[in-house]
Design an enzyme around this catalytic site. Structure first.
Site, mmCIF file in Angstrom:
data_model
loop_
_atom_site.group_PDB
_atom_site.id
_atom_site.type_symbol
_atom_site.label_atom_id
_atom_site.label_comp_id
_atom_site.label_asym_id
_atom_site.label_seq_id
_atom_site.Cartn_x
_atom_site.Cartn_y
_atom_site.Cartn_z
ATOM 1 N N TYR A 289 -3.149 -0.814 10.345
ATOM 2 C CA TYR A 289 -3.095 -1.113 8.910
ATOM 3 C C TYR A 289 -1.760 -0.681 8.310
ATOM 4 O O TYR A 289 -1.093 -1.456 7.627
ATOM 5 C CB TYR A 289 -4.251 -0.402 8.204
ATOM 6 N N SER B 71 0.840 -1.197 0.000
ATOM 7 C CA SER B 71 0.000 0.000 0.000
ATOM 8 C C SER B 71 0.872 1.242 0.000
ATOM 9 O O SER B 71 2.021 1.217 0.469
ATOM 10 C CB SER B 71 -0.902 0.012 1.242
#
Length: 678
Positions: A568, A555
């Site tokens: 996350y 990400s």
């Protein structure tokens, strides 16, 4: 508009071809003759519709038929230059076509056109080939069929064989068909129904005679220690052996594999005569063109250890390659095509089953089906007589036939990911599904792994049948489920080449609201899950010795610090560093490890649909339905990022253009300057 003769032919072909007792996949051909009006002269002209080259009877449609003028086809007899130049007649068929002619005529066209019958069936039934390959096949033909079926000595398919059968029919008006030595059967009739009835009578009569008169143990007594392992044990052993065997079978060229532990294979390998019979090879041209002249057979008992089996397989493979090269050298003549490869297409492991290989899953699966046909043929021949296939010189003439070589040269260029087997986690939706879809479109075989088995299987079904994709249930936090998913890939497709760590979830909370449970769940699924998947996959990739790819869908957050997603972003940073660590460790095995850093993939995303979207929208103060547009406007390119954009990056990283790239992270975020890698 389809003529009635062609329509009847297609229906007959589909009935005959859909029953494996009648013919093997894509084996044999059928024809019908009838009158049609010539659009040029307005007069009746006799035409022949015949299955074209490369088609399959069971699925034949009108587009698979070649259409020829019978008068012009039979006139070729006047210019036939003889058996030494009969291959030239295939090109001559083009001058006999009616109109656009339909499909390309096959080598067997002459058989159908020259035989004086309105309808002709040429088939490869196991029962018929058993008689055709028996040492005393001619005598058996007389005994079984009387004067209704005539023996035709082996002759390579072609124009001369058509002349031979035409002469035999003319000389034997009571005959309804013939047994082609070493090859198959041909039957005929005045109507489509009669031809089909005659074909089935020959097939069934041969099968009934073998059943009533054959020896009870045609393969000899049971061989001590070679019986089938229990189902779970043999499939576990098959999965353990699969990477090594696939690597050996891909020494010359990468292959996709297939595995079967069908009773017919296990029974054959448990019998005393299997080494002798396997060494004789197959006989019907359709069989050995797909299975090679003979298989590689492991000569160890069923309970041999995996380690001992692997060591012996490597020895046998080296010997097989030497033997195949010698076979080529003994039979090659000036002008023979170059040797195509010396690796086996069929590998037999007693107590376990059969591995078969080809350029794609269907080819690999069909090769295995053909060897099962060959086992059935051997059983029938040995039950009545002695199995006596055509000699190796004739096999070589067909395997390295100029016409066969030309057919291979006409095949389209393989797609970028042909022969590659991919496993994608979290692939039932969103980015994972887009990746699986793109890889399948590029020719890969795909295993869709997901928490939800029903959704995984549905996603796989969308990509095609099980020759293209399968769905498996895999919780990436479970080492056992991961291993089961990889074993499914090994047993379905023979190996593994490409793994995409995509499974994930997201918990969007500020630091003080993030619980220990949140943290553990986030890291278990993505950091630990990716580690477990990569570890299990790396073991296979190393054993195969074929290199491979591991991709991490990380990400933008792995390098960019944003608010309210500590769990996350931290686990994404973990994944990003796993890429670097594994690239450094696995490079010596030819395994490339790369990462992709997407951002703002809202549409189709399972994560966003699961509540993450609403929470991120709240953080940024925009309506959830406008979150994708919001993300797009904050990028340099002002473009929304879609799952397909990530899939494109996976395809490029694992394709043929970036073969020297490893340890790389590619941003797929439409341009986020704060996340530029340094």
């Amino acid at each position: 508009m389809t003529s009635q003769a062609a329509a009847d032919l297609i229906a007959r072909s589909n009935r005959l071809g859909s029953d494996p007792k009648n013919t093997n996949y894509a084996g044999g051909n059928t024809s019908a003759k009838g009158l049609e009006v010539d659009p040029v002269t307005g007069e009746d002209v006799e035409l022949m519709w015949v299955k074209g080259s490369g088609g399959d009877l069971g699925t034949l449609t009108e587009s698979g038929l070649a259409v020829l003028r019978v008068d012009r086809l039979r006139a070729l007899v006047n210019v036939y230059p003889g058996v030494d130049r009969e291959d030239e007649m295939v090109a001559a068929f083009d001058y006999t076509l009616h109109g656009k002619g339909g499909a390309a005529p096959s080598i067997d066209t002459a058989m159908h056109g020259l035989v004086d019958a309105a309808h002709v069936d040429h088939l490869h039934p196991d029962s018929g080939i058993a008689i055709a390959t028996a040492a005393d096949g001619e005598e058996l033909t007389r005994t079984i069929f009387g004067d209704k079926v005539v023996w035709v000595p082996w002759r390579r398919p072609g124009f001369q064989l058509g002349l031979d059968i035409a002469a035999i029919k003319a000389e034997n008006p009571e005959a309804i068909g013939c047994i082609l030595g070493g090859h198959g059967i041909t039957a005929w009739g005045d109507t489509s129904e009669e031809s089909e009835r005659n074909s089935l009578w020959i097939i069934d009569t041969a099968a009934e005679y073998i059943a009533a008169n054959g020896r009870p143990e045609p393969f000899g007594p049971a061989l001590d220690g070679y019986g089938a392992l229990e189902p779970a044990e043999r499939r576990a052993k098959a999965a353990a052996l699969a990477p090594t065997i696939r690597g050996l079978a891909s020494t010359d060229k990468a292959q996709v594999g297939s595995f079967t532990d069908a009773d017919v294979v296990l029974d054959f390998l448990a019998s005393a005569e299997h080494p002798r019979l396997a060494a004789l090879g197959t006989s019907c041209p359709d069989h050995f063109l797909r299975t090679k002249v003979k298989p590689l057979v492991l000569d160890l008992p069923a309970d041999a250890s995996v380690e001992d089996s692997i060591a012996r397989l490597k020895e046998l493979h080296a010997a097989y390659r030497e033997d195949y090269a010698a076979y080529y050298d003994r039979n090659a003549v000036e002008g023979s095509p170059a040797m195509r490869g010396a690796d086996p297409a069929i590998v037999l492991v007693p107590g376990v089953g059969m591995f078969s290989y080809g350029a794609n899953k269907q080819t690999a699966r069909v090769a295995g089906e053909f060897y099962i046909n060959a086992i059935n043929v051997m059983r029938g021949a040995e039950a009545l007589s002695t199995y006596a296939p055509i000699d190796e010189a004739e096999k070589f003439r067909i395997e390295y036939w100029a016409l066969e070589e030309a057919k291979l040269q006409r095949l389209p260029e393989p797609k970028s990911h042909a022969t590659r087997v991919a496993l994608v986690t979290g692939a039932a939706s969103g980015i994972g599904k887009a990746i699986a879809t793109r890889l399948a479109a590029e020719g890969a075989c795909v295993v869709i792994a997901d928490l939800d088995l029903e959704k995984a299987e549905a996603a796989a079904a969308e990509l095609g049948g099980t020759d293209v994709a399968i769905g498996v249930q895999a919780n990436v936090t479970s080492e056992a489920e991961i291993q089961a998913g990889i074993e499914a890939a090994l047993l379905q497709f023979g190996g593994l080449d490409l793994v995409v760590n995509n499974a994930g979830l997201s918990i969007s909370k500020p630091l003080l609201e993030t619980t220990e449970k949140d943290w553990d769940l986030q890291h278990d699924v993505m950091a630990k899950g990716s580690f477990l998947v990569s570890k299990a996959a790396a073991r296979v990739l190393i054993e195969q010795e074929m290199g491979g790819d591991i991709i991490y869908i990380s990400s933008k957050n792995s390098v960019f610090a944003g608010p309210n997603n500590i769990a996350y972003s931290a686990t994404k940073a973990d994944q990003a560093h796993q890429v670097r660590l594994l690239a450094a460790e696995l490079g010596e095995y030819g395994v490339k490890v790369n990462g992709i850093n997407p951002d703002g993939v809202v549409r189709g995303s399972g994560i966003f649909a699961g509540g993450w979207g609403a929470k991120r929208a709240a953080v940024y103060g925009v309506p959830e339905e406008e979150l994708g547009a919001y993300y797009a406007q904050r990028t340099l390119l002002k473009r929304e990022v879609l799952p397909e954009n990530v899939a494109n990056a996976v395809a490029v990283l694992t394709g043929s253009d970036l073969t020297h790239t490893t340890g790389l992270h590619i941003p797929v975020d439409a341009g986020v300057a704060a996340a530029f890698l340094r």
